[in-house]
Design a protein around this motif. Structure first.
Motif, PDB file in Angstrom:
ATOM      1  N   GLY A  10      46.074  73.287  83.773  1.00  0.00           N
ATOM      2  CA  GLY A  10      45.687  72.178  82.859  1.00  0.00           C
ATOM      3  C   GLY A  10      44.637  71.330  83.246  1.00  0.00           C
ATOM      4  O   GLY A  10      43.757  70.993  82.717  1.00  0.00           O
ATOM      5  N   ILE A  11      44.331  71.207  84.807  1.00  0.00           N
ATOM      6  CA  ILE A  11      43.397  70.521  85.171  1.00  0.00           C
ATOM      7  C   ILE A  11      42.136  71.176  85.020  1.00  0.00           C
ATOM      8  O   ILE A  11      41.241  70.774  84.723  1.00  0.00           O
ATOM      9  CB  ILE A  11      43.386  70.365  86.642  1.00  0.00           C
ATOM     10  N   GLY A  12      42.363  72.520  85.235  1.00  0.00           N
ATOM     11  CA  GLY A  12      41.086  73.427  85.067  1.00  0.00           C
ATOM     12  C   GLY A  12      40.831  73.391  83.302  1.00  0.00           C
ATOM     13  O   GLY A  12      39.508  73.387  83.121  1.00  0.00           O
ATOM     14  N   THR A  13      41.578  73.493  82.446  1.00  0.00           N
ATOM     15  CA  THR A  13      41.154  73.363  81.091  1.00  0.00           C
ATOM     16  C   THR A  13      40.726  71.922  80.965  1.00  0.00           C
ATOM     17  O   THR A  13      39.743  72.096  80.084  1.00  0.00           O
ATOM     18  CB  THR A  13      42.718  73.324  80.258  1.00  0.00           C
ATOM     19  N   LEU A  14      40.930  70.852  81.476  1.00  0.00           N
ATOM     20  CA  LEU A  14      40.264  69.559  81.472  1.00  0.00           C
ATOM     21  C   LEU A  14      39.175  69.792  81.807  1.00  0.00           C
ATOM     22  O   LEU A  14      37.961  69.253  81.156  1.00  0.00           O
ATOM     23  CB  LEU A  14      40.955  68.438  81.820  1.00  0.00           C
ATOM     24  N   VAL A  15      38.798  70.338  82.814  1.00  0.00           N
ATOM     25  CA  VAL A  15      37.388  70.429  83.640  1.00  0.00           C
ATOM     26  C   VAL A  15      36.462  71.096  82.604  1.00  0.00           C
ATOM     27  O   VAL A  15      35.365  70.975  82.301  1.00  0.00           O
ATOM     28  CB  VAL A  15      37.450  70.951  84.707  1.00  0.00           C
ATOM     29  N   LEU A  16      37.011  72.446  82.000  1.00  0.00           N
ATOM     30  CA  LEU A  16      36.187  73.104  81.170  1.00  0.00           C
ATOM     31  C   LEU A  16      35.782  72.283  79.994  1.00  0.00           C
ATOM     32  O   LEU A  16      34.674  72.532  79.531  1.00  0.00           O
ATOM     33  CB  LEU A  16      37.201  74.330  81.067  1.00  0.00           C
ATOM     34  N   LEU A  17      36.930  71.547  79.380  1.00  0.00           N
ATOM     35  CA  LEU A  17      36.547  70.887  78.046  1.00  0.00           C
ATOM     36  C   LEU A  17      35.371  69.789  78.338  1.00  0.00           C
ATOM     37  O   LEU A  17      34.518  69.563  77.692  1.00  0.00           O
ATOM     38  CB  LEU A  17      37.764  70.370  77.394  1.00  0.00           C
ATOM     39  N   GLY A  18      35.940  69.103  79.363  1.00  0.00           N
ATOM     40  CA  GLY A  18      34.649  68.149  79.710  1.00  0.00           C
ATOM     41  C   GLY A  18      33.358  68.319  80.089  1.00  0.00           C
ATOM     42  O   GLY A  18      32.502  67.810  79.907  1.00  0.00           O
ATOM     43  N   GLY A  19      33.187  69.489  80.956  1.00  0.00           N
ATOM     44  CA  GLY A  19      31.940  70.145  81.432  1.00  0.00           C
ATOM     45  C   GLY A  19      31.229  70.863  80.503  1.00  0.00           C
ATOM     46  O   GLY A  19      29.959  71.040  80.639  1.00  0.00           O
ATOM     47  N   VAL A  20      31.893  71.733  79.570  1.00  0.00           N
ATOM     48  CA  VAL A  20      31.187  72.669  78.818  1.00  0.00           C
ATOM     49  C   VAL A  20      31.287  72.518  77.353  1.00  0.00           C
ATOM     50  O   VAL A  20      30.146  72.373  76.653  1.00  0.00           O
ATOM     51  CB  VAL A  20      31.831  74.382  79.234  1.00  0.00           C
ATOM     52  N   VAL A  21      32.428  72.465  76.731  1.00  0.00           N
ATOM     53  CA  VAL A  21      32.802  72.510  75.606  1.00  0.00           C
ATOM     54  C   VAL A  21      32.071  71.025  74.817  1.00  0.00           C
ATOM     55  O   VAL A  21      31.511  71.020  74.029  1.00  0.00           O
ATOM     56  CB  VAL A  21      34.193  72.803  75.222  1.00  0.00           C
ATOM     57  N   LEU A  22      32.430  69.891  75.480  1.00  0.00           N
ATOM     58  CA  LEU A  22      32.034  68.555  74.874  1.00  0.00           C
ATOM     59  C   LEU A  22      30.654  68.356  75.031  1.00  0.00           C
ATOM     60  O   LEU A  22      30.080  67.870  73.929  1.00  0.00           O
ATOM     61  CB  LEU A  22      32.848  67.594  75.473  1.00  0.00           C
ATOM     62  N   PRO A  23      29.741  68.765  75.836  1.00  0.00           N
ATOM     63  CA  PRO A  23      28.266  68.647  75.830  1.00  0.00           C
ATOM     64  C   PRO A  23      27.903  69.521  74.569  1.00  0.00           C
ATOM     65  O   PRO A  23      26.796  69.428  74.096  1.00  0.00           O
ATOM     66  CB  PRO A  23      27.823  69.112  77.303  1.00  0.00           C
ATOM     67  N   LEU A  24      28.373  70.840  74.564  1.00  0.00           N
ATOM     68  CA  LEU A  24      27.860  71.811  73.441  1.00  0.00           C
ATOM     69  C   LEU A  24      28.243  71.148  72.128  1.00  0.00           C
ATOM     70  O   LEU A  24      27.282  71.296  71.286  1.00  0.00           O
ATOM     71  CB  LEU A  24      28.628  73.083  73.892  1.00  0.00           C
ATOM     72  N   VAL A  25      29.270  70.420  71.870  1.00  0.00           N
ATOM     73  CA  VAL A  25      29.567  70.074  70.660  1.00  0.00           C
ATOM     74  C   VAL A  25      28.636  68.749  70.579  1.00  0.00           C
ATOM     75  O   VAL A  25      28.240  68.710  69.305  1.00  0.00           O
ATOM     76  CB  VAL A  25      31.061  69.697  70.629  1.00  0.00           C
ATOM     77  N   HIS A  26      28.530  68.109  71.311  1.00  0.00           N
ATOM     78  CA  HIS A  26      27.524  66.740  71.283  1.00  0.00           C
ATOM     79  C   HIS A  26      26.286  67.539  71.021  1.00  0.00           C
ATOM     80  O   HIS A  26      25.388  66.994  69.921  1.00  0.00           O
ATOM     81  CB  HIS A  26      27.496  66.127  72.610  1.00  0.00           C
ATOM     82  N   TRP A  27      25.703  68.355  71.482  1.00  0.00           N
ATOM     83  CA  TRP A  27      24.325  69.070  71.095  1.00  0.00           C
ATOM     84  C   TRP A  27      24.233  69.542  69.833  1.00  0.00           C
ATOM     85  O   TRP A  27      23.456  69.360  69.007  1.00  0.00           O
ATOM     86  CB  TRP A  27      24.066  70.093  72.145  1.00  0.00           C
ATOM     87  N   LEU A  28      25.252  70.256  69.361  1.00  0.00           N
ATOM     88  CA  LEU A  28      25.427  70.915  68.055  1.00  0.00           C
ATOM     89  C   LEU A  28      25.393  69.638  66.918  1.00  0.00           C
ATOM     90  O   LEU A  28      24.637  69.717  65.892  1.00  0.00           O
ATOM     91  CB  LEU A  28      26.616  71.926  67.908  1.00  0.00           C
ATOM     92  N   LEU A  29      26.051  68.635  67.069  1.00  0.00           N
ATOM     93  CA  LEU A  29      26.163  67.826  66.099  1.00  0.00           C
ATOM     94  C   LEU A  29      24.830  66.744  66.375  1.00  0.00           C
ATOM     95  O   LEU A  29      24.125  66.287  65.060  1.00  0.00           O
ATOM     96  CB  LEU A  29      27.297  66.519  66.668  1.00  0.00           C
ATOM     97  N   GLY A  30      23.983  66.694  67.316  1.00  0.00           N
ATOM     98  CA  GLY A  30      22.597  66.159  67.179  1.00  0.00           C
ATOM     99  C   GLY A  30      21.700  67.067  66.615  1.00  0.00           C
ATOM    100  O   GLY A  30      20.875  66.335  65.838  1.00  0.00           O
ATOM    101  N   ALA A  31      21.915  68.269  66.806  1.00  0.00           N
ATOM    102  CA  ALA A  31      20.804  69.043  66.146  1.00  0.00           C
ATOM    103  C   ALA A  31      21.219  69.159  64.816  1.00  0.00           C
ATOM    104  O   ALA A  31      20.286  69.224  63.693  1.00  0.00           O
ATOM    105  CB  ALA A  31      21.222  70.539  66.492  1.00  0.00           C
ATOM    106  N   LEU A  32      22.651  68.905  63.904  1.00  0.00           N
ATOM    107  CA  LEU A  32      22.956  68.947  62.817  1.00  0.00           C
ATOM    108  C   LEU A  32      22.422  67.696  62.119  1.00  0.00           C
ATOM    109  O   LEU A  32      22.062  67.722  60.898  1.00  0.00           O
ATOM    110  CB  LEU A  32      24.461  68.827  62.512  1.00  0.00           C
ATOM    111  N   GLY A  33      22.483  66.547  62.865  1.00  0.00           N
ATOM    112  CA  GLY A  33      21.875  65.178  62.366  1.00  0.00           C
ATOM    113  C   GLY A  33      20.396  65.224  61.995  1.00  0.00           C
ATOM    114  O   GLY A  33      19.845  64.859  61.055  1.00  0.00           O
ATOM    115  N   TRP A  34      19.679  66.015  63.136  1.00  0.00           N
ATOM    116  CA  TRP A  34      18.135  66.383  62.701  1.00  0.00           C
ATOM    117  C   TRP A  34      17.860  67.136  61.629  1.00  0.00           C
ATOM    118  O   TRP A  34      16.848  67.026  60.755  1.00  0.00           O
ATOM    119  CB  TRP A  34      17.445  66.720  64.218  1.00  0.00           C
ATOM    120  N   LEU A  35      18.620  67.996  61.336  1.00  0.00           N
ATOM    121  CA  LEU A  35      18.528  69.188  60.272  1.00  0.00           C
ATOM    122  C   LEU A  35      18.872  68.309  59.028  1.00  0.00           C
ATOM    123  O   LEU A  35      18.046  68.180  57.945  1.00  0.00           O
ATOM    124  CB  LEU A  35      19.460  70.343  60.408  1.00  0.00           C
ATOM    125  N   ILE A  36      19.707  67.443  59.084  1.00  0.00           N
ATOM    126  CA  ILE A  36      20.144  66.710  57.665  1.00  0.00           C
ATOM    127  C   ILE A  36      18.940  65.731  57.478  1.00  0.00           C
ATOM    128  O   ILE A  36      18.527  65.390  56.243  1.00  0.00           O
ATOM    129  CB  ILE A  36      21.361  65.939  57.850  1.00  0.00           C
TER     130      ILE A  36
END
Length: 68
Positions: A10-36
């Motif tokens: 569980g702790i490893g999953t939280l670290v993975l989500l916090g360190g990898v997935v959330l920044p990736l989603v944030h970057w993708l949403l930012g790129a989508l905003g610029w495209l729009i």
């Protein structure tokens, strides 16, 4: 012992989500905003150009050189 493994998983999953997935989603949403935003600017420019041309505000040049 199994409970310790599950807690560590569980702790490893939280670290993975916090360190990898959330920044990736944030970057993708930012790129989508610029495209729009870019699509809105280009689409608005095309709409204004067509509107001006249909009103006769923009006329084609009279002395345009043509290629042979």
């Amino acid at each position: 012992m199994k409970i310790v493994v599950w807690i560590l998983v569980g702790i490893g999953t939280l670290v993975l989500l916090g360190g990898v997935v959330l920044p990736l989603v944030h970057w993708l949403l930012g790129a989508l905003g610029w495209l729009i935003a870019g699509a809105l600017v280009i689409g608005g420019g095309l709409w204004l150009a067509k509107r001006a041309q249909s009103r006769g505000e923009v006329a084609p040049p009279q002395d345009a050189q043509r290629l042979p």
